[in-house]
Write a protein that holds these residues in place. Structure first.
Motif, PDB file in Angstrom:
ATOM      1  N   PRO A  17       0.833  -1.208   0.000  1.00 41.13           N
ATOM      2  CA  PRO A  17       0.000   0.000   0.000  1.00 41.13           C
ATOM      3  C   PRO A  17       0.865   1.254   0.000  1.00 41.13           C
ATOM      4  O   PRO A  17       1.953   1.282   0.560  1.00 41.13           O
ATOM      5  N   ARG A  18       0.365   2.290  -0.639  1.00 39.07           N
ATOM      6  CA  ARG A  18       1.087   3.563  -0.701  1.00 39.07           C
ATOM      7  C   ARG A  18       0.676   4.455   0.453  1.00 39.07           C
ATOM      8  O   ARG A  18      -0.469   4.431   0.900  1.00 39.07           O
ATOM      9  N   ARG A  19       1.628   5.228   0.936  1.00 38.63           N
ATOM     10  CA  ARG A  19       1.366   6.110   2.084  1.00 38.63           C
ATOM     11  C   ARG A  19       0.295   7.148   1.807  1.00 38.63           C
ATOM     12  O   ARG A  19      -0.429   7.549   2.699  1.00 38.63           O
ATOM     13  N   ASP A  20       0.204   7.597   0.552  1.00 38.54           N
ATOM     14  CA  ASP A  20      -0.763   8.650   0.238  1.00 38.54           C
ATOM     15  C   ASP A  20      -2.176   8.126   0.025  1.00 38.54           C
ATOM     16  O   ASP A  20      -3.100   8.878  -0.258  1.00 38.54           O
ATOM     17  N   GLY A  21      -2.366   6.814   0.159  1.00 41.83           N
ATOM     18  CA  GLY A  21      -3.698   6.229   0.031  1.00 41.83           C
ATOM     19  C   GLY A  21      -4.092   5.882  -1.391  1.00 41.83           C
ATOM     20  O   GLY A  21      -5.157   5.329  -1.613  1.00 41.83           O
ATOM     21  N   SER A  22      -3.251   6.214  -2.366  1.00 40.49           N
ATOM     22  CA  SER A  22      -3.569   5.866  -3.747  1.00 40.49           C
ATOM     23  C   SER A  22      -3.463   4.347  -3.916  1.00 40.49           C
ATOM     24  O   SER A  22      -2.882   3.662  -3.072  1.00 40.49           O
ATOM     25  N   SER A  42      -2.521   0.560  -4.620  1.00 43.80           N
ATOM     26  CA  SER A  42      -1.234  -0.125  -4.525  1.00 43.80           C
ATOM     27  C   SER A  42      -0.632  -0.334  -5.908  1.00 43.80           C
ATOM     28  O   SER A  42      -1.353  -0.530  -6.881  1.00 43.80           O
TER      29      SER A  42
END
Length: 99
Positions: free
Chosen positions: A43-48, A50
């Motif tokens: 998962p990406r930190r910015d919520g976008s 994966s």
């Protein structure tokens, strides 16, 4: 996975290796489309969404740290099981030819 931190290559270099190998494992030649995805990308930190999971893993020499190519997880695990020992792998080939 951070390719730069772990193997010293960029995503572009990884993609270049994939293309050079015809999107296939360097050992068994299985195409990456035929390799099942066992996990999604991290998962990406910015919520976008994966990033897609890598189907071909980076193979490298554990002594020199030089990247050799890309392998499916089965071939990569096989090399690891034989501790990257050419004599052990040749003995395994000899054994298989006996049967």
């Amino acid at each position: 996975m951070n390719l730069r931190a772990k193997y010293g290559i960029s995503v572009a270099e990884y993609d270049s290796l994939r293309a050079k190998q015809g999107y296939r494992c360097a050992i068994c030649q299985r195409h990456e489309d035929d390799i099942p995805v066992v996990a999604s990308g991290r998962p990406r930190r910015d919520g976008s969404p994966s990033a897609p999971a890598f189907k071909l893993t980076v193979d490298h020499c554990h002594t020199s740290l030089r990247v050799r190519g890309l392998l499916c997880s089965g071939c990569n695990a096989g090399l690891g099981s034989f501790r990257e020992s050419v004599p052990a792998l040749l003995a395994a080939v000899s054994y298989l030819h006996q049967t």
